[in-house]
Design a protein around this motif. Structure first.
Motif, short mmCIF file in Angstrom:
data_model
loop_
_atom_site.label_atom_id
_atom_site.label_comp_id
_atom_site.label_asym_id
_atom_site.label_seq_id
_atom_site.Cartn_x
_atom_site.Cartn_y
_atom_site.Cartn_z
N ILE A 1 0.52 5.10 6.15
CA ILE A 1 -0.68 5.24 4.68
C ILE A 1 -1.19 3.94 4.43
O ILE A 1 -0.33 2.91 4.45
CB ILE A 1 0.20 5.69 3.51
CG1 ILE A 1 0.38 7.08 3.56
CG2 ILE A 1 -0.55 5.42 2.12
CD1 ILE A 1 1.30 7.80 2.82
N ASP A 2 -2.53 3.67 4.32
CA ASP A 2 -3.09 2.20 4.30
C ASP A 2 -3.91 2.28 3.29
O ASP A 2 -5.07 3.18 3.09
CB ASP A 2 -3.72 1.96 5.61
CG ASP A 2 -4.32 0.50 5.41
OD1 ASP A 2 -3.77 -0.30 4.65
OD2 ASP A 2 -4.89 0.14 6.29
N GLY A 3 -3.64 1.73 1.90
CA GLY A 3 -4.59 1.45 0.88
C GLY A 3 -4.85 2.81 0.25
O GLY A 3 -6.10 3.15 -0.39
N LEU A 4 -4.08 3.64 -0.08
CA LEU A 4 -4.40 5.06 -0.44
C LEU A 4 -4.48 5.01 -1.80
O LEU A 4 -3.51 4.51 -2.73
CB LEU A 4 -3.16 6.01 -0.22
CG LEU A 4 -3.35 7.70 0.06
CD1 LEU A 4 -4.11 7.84 1.14
CD2 LEU A 4 -2.03 8.21 0.14
N THR A 5 -5.36 5.63 -2.32
CA THR A 5 -5.94 5.64 -3.76
C THR A 5 -6.35 7.09 -4.19
O THR A 5 -6.89 7.75 -3.63
CB THR A 5 -7.02 4.65 -3.98
OG1 THR A 5 -6.54 3.38 -3.72
CG2 THR A 5 -7.42 4.64 -5.49
N LYS A 6 -5.78 7.46 -5.32
CA LYS A 6 -6.37 8.67 -5.94
C LYS A 6 -6.86 8.56 -7.36
O LYS A 6 -6.07 8.06 -8.27
CB LYS A 6 -5.28 9.89 -5.95
CG LYS A 6 -5.65 11.00 -6.48
CD LYS A 6 -6.86 11.53 -5.99
CE LYS A 6 -7.13 13.00 -6.71
NZ LYS A 6 -8.57 13.53 -5.95
N GLU A 7 -8.02 8.64 -7.51
CA GLU A 7 -8.54 8.67 -9.01
C GLU A 7 -8.95 10.07 -9.71
O GLU A 7 -9.37 10.97 -9.12
CB GLU A 7 -9.61 7.71 -9.05
CG GLU A 7 -9.37 6.13 -8.45
CD GLU A 7 -10.82 5.46 -8.56
OE1 GLU A 7 -12.02 5.98 -8.78
OE2 GLU A 7 -10.53 4.25 -8.38
N PHE A 8 -8.39 10.02 -11.03
CA PHE A 8 -8.91 11.36 -11.66
C PHE A 8 -9.79 10.75 -12.80
O PHE A 8 -9.46 10.41 -13.89
CB PHE A 8 -7.76 12.20 -12.21
CG PHE A 8 -6.99 12.79 -11.11
CD1 PHE A 8 -7.26 14.16 -10.67
CD2 PHE A 8 -5.88 12.17 -10.89
CE1 PHE A 8 -6.17 14.57 -9.62
CE2 PHE A 8 -4.77 12.55 -9.89
CZ PHE A 8 -5.16 13.92 -9.41
N ASP A 9 -11.24 11.12 -12.78
CA ASP A 9 -12.12 10.59 -13.41
C ASP A 9 -11.74 9.06 -13.78
O ASP A 9 -12.07 8.37 -12.72
CB ASP A 9 -12.11 11.35 -15.01
CG ASP A 9 -12.66 12.74 -14.73
OD1 ASP A 9 -13.52 12.87 -13.73
OD2 ASP A 9 -11.89 13.68 -15.41
N ASP A 10 -11.57 8.68 -14.90
CA ASP A 10 -11.30 7.20 -15.24
C ASP A 10 -9.61 6.94 -15.14
O ASP A 10 -9.35 5.59 -15.35
CB ASP A 10 -11.69 6.82 -16.63
CG ASP A 10 -11.26 7.59 -17.81
OD1 ASP A 10 -10.35 8.64 -17.40
OD2 ASP A 10 -11.31 7.18 -18.92
N VAL A 11 -8.93 7.87 -14.69
CA VAL A 11 -7.46 7.59 -14.46
C VAL A 11 -7.23 7.25 -13.10
O VAL A 11 -7.54 8.15 -12.02
CB VAL A 11 -6.66 8.61 -15.06
CG1 VAL A 11 -5.21 8.38 -14.95
CG2 VAL A 11 -6.88 8.74 -16.40
N THR A 12 -6.40 6.08 -12.57
CA THR A 12 -5.99 5.76 -11.37
C THR A 12 -4.50 6.21 -11.12
O THR A 12 -3.71 5.69 -11.62
CB THR A 12 -6.31 4.38 -10.87
OG1 THR A 12 -7.56 4.04 -11.14
CG2 THR A 12 -5.70 4.23 -9.58
N ALA A 13 -4.30 7.32 -10.70
CA ALA A 13 -3.00 7.95 -10.41
C ALA A 13 -2.23 7.23 -9.30
O ALA A 13 -1.03 6.90 -9.55
CB ALA A 13 -3.00 9.55 -10.17
N VAL A 14 -2.67 6.99 -8.35
CA VAL A 14 -2.32 6.23 -7.16
C VAL A 14 -3.33 4.94 -6.71
O VAL A 14 -4.35 5.20 -6.71
CB VAL A 14 -2.04 7.07 -5.83
CG1 VAL A 14 -1.55 6.51 -4.57
CG2 VAL A 14 -1.14 8.33 -6.09
N ASP A 15 -2.48 3.79 -6.87
CA ASP A 15 -3.49 2.82 -6.92
C ASP A 15 -3.15 1.67 -5.57
O ASP A 15 -2.23 0.99 -5.55
CB ASP A 15 -3.15 1.57 -7.87
CG ASP A 15 -4.14 0.53 -8.21
OD1 ASP A 15 -5.07 0.57 -7.44
OD2 ASP A 15 -3.90 -0.09 -9.04
#
Length: 379
Positions: free
Chosen positions: A6-20
């Motif tokens: 896993i490299d630089g994994l990011t998850k955004e929900f609209d304006d919320v970053t759940a995984v940064d």
């Protein structure tokens, strides 16, 4: 089995970053636990590995394959959910084999044989003809795990699978999961909010907070050498004592608090030397002086509350405006208002800066920290 990268994994929900922007690897055959408080991003991370959540950015590889855009059924993973996710109208055997033909070329006979083998491993062959309503919580969880086993996936993903069980059954199932992992030697990612589960199950543990990884290490390393104040307070029960101090450096290093003054050994281990910081020591590393041989540095505190824990006595002490927890010997006679003389195990002291990063451990990181100082009597 496959490893996970896993490299630089990011998850955004609209304006919320759940995984940064998180990065870590899971070795082939390793049992990695993701742990953290509610809302820290651990389940979202697991769901991205499973393909149940789209990845906003970053790269996810299982084995040699980049799987960012692959559907869950193309990743050769199996997931065990918190709520078991069993079909109520199907028997245990039917639940375990459900979906097998859609993701494999196995014949019905081969699938049935896999179900029988999984049932034997989980010690549930007599439950195969029963429906979920006829099973206890622990039995339902075994069926859910069996459904994952029959697929012989590259990766097992478990999302808080024990959280719906009572305390006694959770302990039993933890032991069974460890035994199962040894038998299958499978790459496993396990999510929990329970730090005891994380410490007992994981080959390594990744501590998440607010969508970011605080530290990834073997359980004992997390406990002995926390990288951050968050890890120090989250891992361990009761939590590590943290109190504000002023620091003075000369020939050595001295921690000044309104209620004590302590010399800190191995001052060369400080990574920076601020004027003020936070001093950390675990409750089991603070002792009543009466239980310690030699001539340690001591300080006084006032007892506010005592909690008998059976194997020990947890003593809440007042240090000026701060509180210190001490694990004393069981059946120690102390009352609220008593003044006690305390000392600390100098091998197990920690200092954190104002940002919460560890800037000092009194023993070199990576070396084995002894269970207690040689002169200290275990509580």
């Amino acid at each position: 089995m496959s490893d996970i990268h896993i490299d630089g994994l990011t998850k955004e929900f609209d304006d919320v970053t759940a995984v940064d922007d998180i990065s870590f690897d899971v070795d082939s055959g390793e049992f990695l636990v993701l742990v953290g408080p509610s809302g820290c991003g651990k389940s979202t991370t697991l769901r991205m590995i499973a393909g149940l959540e789209d990845i906003t950015s970053g790269e996810l590889r299982i084995g040699e394959r980049r799987v960012n855009e692959l559907a869950p059924k193309e990743r050769n993973i199996a997931m065990v959910f918190q709520n078991y996710a069993l079909y109520p109208h199907m028997t245990s055997a039917e639940n375990m084999k459900f979906g097998m033909k859609s993701v494999s070329d196995y014949t019905s006979e081969e699938i049935n044989e896999r179900v029988r083998k999984a049932a034997d491993i989980l010690d549930i062959p007599e439950l195969l003809d029963r429906k979920p309503s006829e099973l206890s919580g622990g039995e339902r969880q075994r069926v859910a795990i069996g459904r994952a086993i029959v697929r012989e996936p590259d990766v097992f993903l478990l999302d808080e699978p024990l959280s719906n069980l009572d305390a006694k059954l959770r302990v039993q199932m933890r032991a069974e999961l460890l035994q199962l992992h040894r038998e299958l030697d499978a790459t496993t990612v396990y999510v929990t909010h329970d730090q005891t589960e994380a410490m007992t199950l994981g080959d390594r543990v990744a501590v998440l907070n607010d969508g970011q990884i605080e530290q990834v290490d073997p359980p004992q390393m997390l406990y002995d050498f926390p990288d951050t104040r968050f890890v120090a307070e989250f891992i361990g029960s009761p939590a590590m004592n943290i109190v504000p101090i002023d620091l003075a450096f000369g020939d050595g290093a001295v921690a000044h608090h309104e209620s004590f003054e302590l010399s800190l050994p191995n001052p060369e281990l400080f990574t920076e030397r601020p004027d003020s910081a936070y001093f950390g020591v675990r409750p089991e590393d603070v002792s009543l002086v009466d239980n310690v041989a030699g001539d340690p540095e001591t300080f006084e505190a006032e007892v506010s509350v005592t909690e008998p824990l059976g194997e020990s006595l947890l003593v809440h002490c007042l240090l000026g405006g701060d509180e210190l927890h001490v694990k004393a010997e069981a059946r120690t006679e102390l009352d609220a208002g008593d003044t006690v003389e305390l000392c600390v195990d100098e091998e197990r002291l920690h200092v954190f800066d104002d940002a919460g990063d560890a800037i000092y451990h009194s023993s070199p990181r990576g070396e084995t920290v002894s269970d207690a100082a040689e002169t200290q009597v275990e509580p």
